[in-house]
Design an enzyme around this catalytic site. Structure first.
Site, mmCIF file in Angstrom:
data_model
loop_
_atom_site.group_PDB
_atom_site.id
_atom_site.type_symbol
_atom_site.label_atom_id
_atom_site.label_comp_id
_atom_site.label_asym_id
_atom_site.label_seq_id
_atom_site.Cartn_x
_atom_site.Cartn_y
_atom_site.Cartn_z
ATOM 1 N N GLN A 81 0.819 -1.216 0.000
ATOM 2 C CA GLN A 81 0.000 0.000 0.000
ATOM 3 C C GLN A 81 0.853 1.267 0.000
ATOM 4 O O GLN A 81 2.057 1.236 0.265
ATOM 5 C CB GLN A 81 -0.920 0.007 1.220
ATOM 6 N N HIS A 82 0.203 2.370 -0.301
ATOM 7 C CA HIS A 82 0.700 3.736 -0.090
ATOM 8 C C HIS A 82 1.760 4.219 -1.088
ATOM 9 O O HIS A 82 1.992 5.416 -1.196
ATOM 10 C CB HIS A 82 1.289 3.913 1.320
ATOM 11 N N ASP A 239 -2.386 -4.890 0.076
ATOM 12 C CA ASP A 239 -1.998 -6.195 0.618
ATOM 13 C C ASP A 239 -2.806 -6.601 1.838
ATOM 14 O O ASP A 239 -3.188 -7.777 1.972
ATOM 15 C CB ASP A 239 -0.500 -6.240 0.901
#
Length: 481
Positions: A81-82, A239
Site C-alpha cells: 500500500q501507499h 496487501d
C-alpha cells in the site's frame, strides 16, 4: 499439472521485497503452480523501488508457473500500500516509487494535518489521520523537493495499480487501496477535491476506482506474459485487504500480521474515524471497512537485532529488566516517524538472548497496544488472534504474542494469504461469489490453535513506561533530522 476441478485463476502479491504468483483451482483452492522473483529497495534516507522491477518480477513469477498460468481465466493483483508511482506521458516512471516505509514526508504530513482542519477533520473526511506512510504526504514532499518530477507526471498510481494497468491498458484502482492515499474520502467513497486542490494534484491524473466485483479489464496481448489474451483482470487491492479476503474474514475476527511491517486489523461494518491517528480507517475490498494499525518495524527489525548479536532468530532467553524499542526505521505506531531504536536496562549480566527477546517484546507491544482500538465494541475479546505473515510460524513470535496478549493464537496453515486473497477475488469474477466466501469455501483460515497463557502485565507496563518517558526524546530527535 494435475487436472483441476474448476477454472484456474491467478493471484499475485507484489510486496516490498518480491512478487509472488499463485495459480489456484477456483473450485477447491488448491495451488497448482507458483512462482516468485525479487526486487530491490534503496537504503539511506528514503525507501524507493523502480516500478519496472515489479513488472519484470511479475513476468518471471508467472513464467515459473508454466502452462497453468496460460490456462488461467482471471487474474488479480494485491500489492504493498501507499507507494507513490509517478508516470510520464508514455506510461514510464518519472522517478523511482516512494514506498510505504519512506518517512521523509513526515514534515509534510504534520503540515497537511494542520492546514486542512486538524486530526478530527481528517479522520471524519478520509477515515484516517495521514502520517508519513500515506501517499498524499509523499506527493507533497515531491512537490516541495522535486518540482520538475511533478511537472513531468501525467499519471499517479499505487503499486498494484501500476501492474494492473500494464496488464489491461486501463488506469484503475479499488476502494481498499485508494483508502490509503489520504485523498480518497471514505464518507463519500470518492476522491476528495479539497485535499487534491490543496496539494496541487489534478484528479485527472488519478485512476478510476473500480467497484467490488467489477471487471477492471482484460489482459492485453503482451508477448512477455503467459496469459491468454482476454483473460479477465479483477480490481486488485492493497496487501492487507487482500489478506483479509484470503482469510475469508468475518466482522470482529482480529488479525495480527507479522511481516516487514506489522499490522493488526479486523473487518467492520462501521466506517472508522480515529482522530488519534492510531487506527487507519481503510476500506476493505468487498464493501465493508478494515480499521487497521500498522508498525514500520516488525520481522525485519527483529532479524536485524538478531544479526547484530550473531544469534539465530529463535535464540531468545527470558528477560525481566531490559527494554528494547526496535524503531530502526522510525515508527508509525506510535507516531515517531524519524525515531531510532532505544535500549534501556543493559547490565553486565544481560545476555544476548535477553536482548533479542526484548526486541520481540518491543515489536509486539506496539501492535497489541492498538488492538482494542481496531476492534468494534461488541467484538469478542477472548477469540483467537489469527497470526499471519512471514513471522507467524516462528516459535519466538508465537510465544511472544501469546504471552503479551493473553489470548489464544490461531496460525492458519495456508501460506501466501495476500496472493490467495487476490486469487479469491479473481475467482469471484467467474462465479459471482463474494471473494471472502470463496476463501471460506477454500478453508484458508484452518490451522492449529495455541491456548491462551497468562498475560505478562509486568512486561507490558515496563515497556509502556519506557515509551512514555522516552517519547519526548525520540520526538526531538526526529525533528532534528
Amino acid at each position: 499439472m494435475s487436472a483441476a476441478e474448476g477454472p484456474l485463476v491467478v493471484g499475485v502479491d507484489t510486496s516490498t521485497q518480491s512478487t509472488k504468483a499463485l495459480v489456484v483451482d477456483a473450485a477447491t483452492g488448491e495451488v497448482v503452480a507458483s512462482g516468485q522473483a525479487p526486487h530491490t529497495v534503496s537504503s539511506g534516507a528514503g525507501r524507493e523501488s523502480d516500478p519496472r522491477q515489479w513488472w519484470d518480477a511479475l513476468c518471471e513469477a508467472l513464467h515459473q508457473c508454466g502452462d497453468a498460468a496460460h490456462e488461467a481465466a482471471a487474474v488479480s493483483i494485491g500489492g504493498q500500500q501507499h507507494g507513490l508511482v509517478t508516470l510520464d506521458e508514455r506510461g514510464e516512471p518519472v522517478r523511482p516509487a516512494m514506498l510505504w516505509n519512506d518517512v521523509r514526508s513526515a514534515p509534510q504530513a504534520r503540515r497537511l494535518v494542520e492546514e486542512l482542519g486538524g486530526p478530527k477533520a481528517w479522520a471524519e473526511r478520509t477515515g484516517s489521520v495521514p502520517g508519513a506512510s500515506f501517499t498524499v504526504t509523499k506527493w507533497a514532499w515531491l512537490a516541495e523537493h522535486e518540482p520538475d518530477a511533478v511537472r513531468a507526471t501525467k499519471a499517479v498510481r499505487l503499486p498494484h495499480d501500476y501492474l494492473t494497468e500494464r496488464l489491461t491498458g486501463q488506469g484503475t484502482t479499488d476502494r481498499g487501496d485508494a483508502s490509503g492515499t489520504g485523498w480518497w474520502a471514505s464518507g463519500t467513497e470518492s476522491y476528495d477535491a479539497e485535499t487534491l486542490a490543496h496539494v496541487g494534484l489534478d484528479p485527472a491524473l488519478l485512476p478510476r476506482v473500480v467497484r467490488p466485483g467489477e471487471v477492471a479489464g482484460t489482459v492485453r496481448d503482451h508477448h512477455e506474459l503467459p496469459f491468454s489474451k482476454g483473460t479477465l483482470v479483477a480490481p486488485g487491492t492493497g496487501d492487507n485487504a487482500a489478506a483479509a479476503l484470503g482469510l475469508g474474514l468475518r466482522p470482529g475476527t482480529p488479525v495480527l500480521s507479522l511481516g516487514t511491517s506489522g499490522t493488526v486489523y479486523a473487518v467492520s461494518r462501521h466506517r472508522p474515524a480515529d482522530p488519534s491517528g492510531t487506527v487507519a480507517g481503510f476500506a476493505d475490498a468487498h464493501g465493508d471497512w478494515l480499521p487497521l494499525a500498522c508498525t514500520l518495524n516488525c520481522t525485519l527489525a527483529v532479524d536485524r537485532v538478531a544479526a547484530l548479536l550473531g544469534l539465530d532468530r529463535e535464540a531468545v532467553e527470558p528477560t525481566a529488566d531490559v527494554t528494547l524499542l526496535p524503531y530502526l526505521d522510525g515508527e508509525r505506531t506510535p507516531n515517531l516517524p524519524n525515531a531510532s531504536g532505544l535500549l534501556l536496562g543493559l547490565r553486565h549480566d544481560t545476555t544476548a538472548g535477553q536482548l533479542l527477546q526484548a526486541a520481540y517484546d518491543g515489536a509486539v507491544h506496539s501492535l497489541l497496544g492498538a488492538l482494542d482500538l481496531v476492534l468494534d465494541a461488541d467484538a469478542d475479546r477472548s477469540a483467537p488472534l489469527l497470526l499471519i505473515g512471514g513471522g507467524a510460524r516462528g516459535t519466538a513470535w508465537q510465544q511472544t504474542v501469546r504471552r503479551l496478549s493473553g489470548r489464544p493464537v490461531q496460525v492458519p496453515e495456508a501460506k501466501e494469504l495476500v496472493a490467495l486473497g487476490a486469487a479469491a477475488q479473481a475467482a469471484g469474477l467467474l462465479t459471482g461469489e463474494d471473494p471472502a466466501a470463496v476463501a471460506r469455501r477454500w478453508n484458508t483460515a484452518a490451522g492449529p490453535v495455541l491456548d491462551a497463557v497468562e498475560r505478562d502485565e509486568a512486561t507490558l507496563a515496563r515497556i509502556a513506561g519506557v515509551l512514555s518517558d522516552a517519547a519526548p526524546l525520540l520526538e526531538r530527535g526526529s525533528q532534528a533530522r
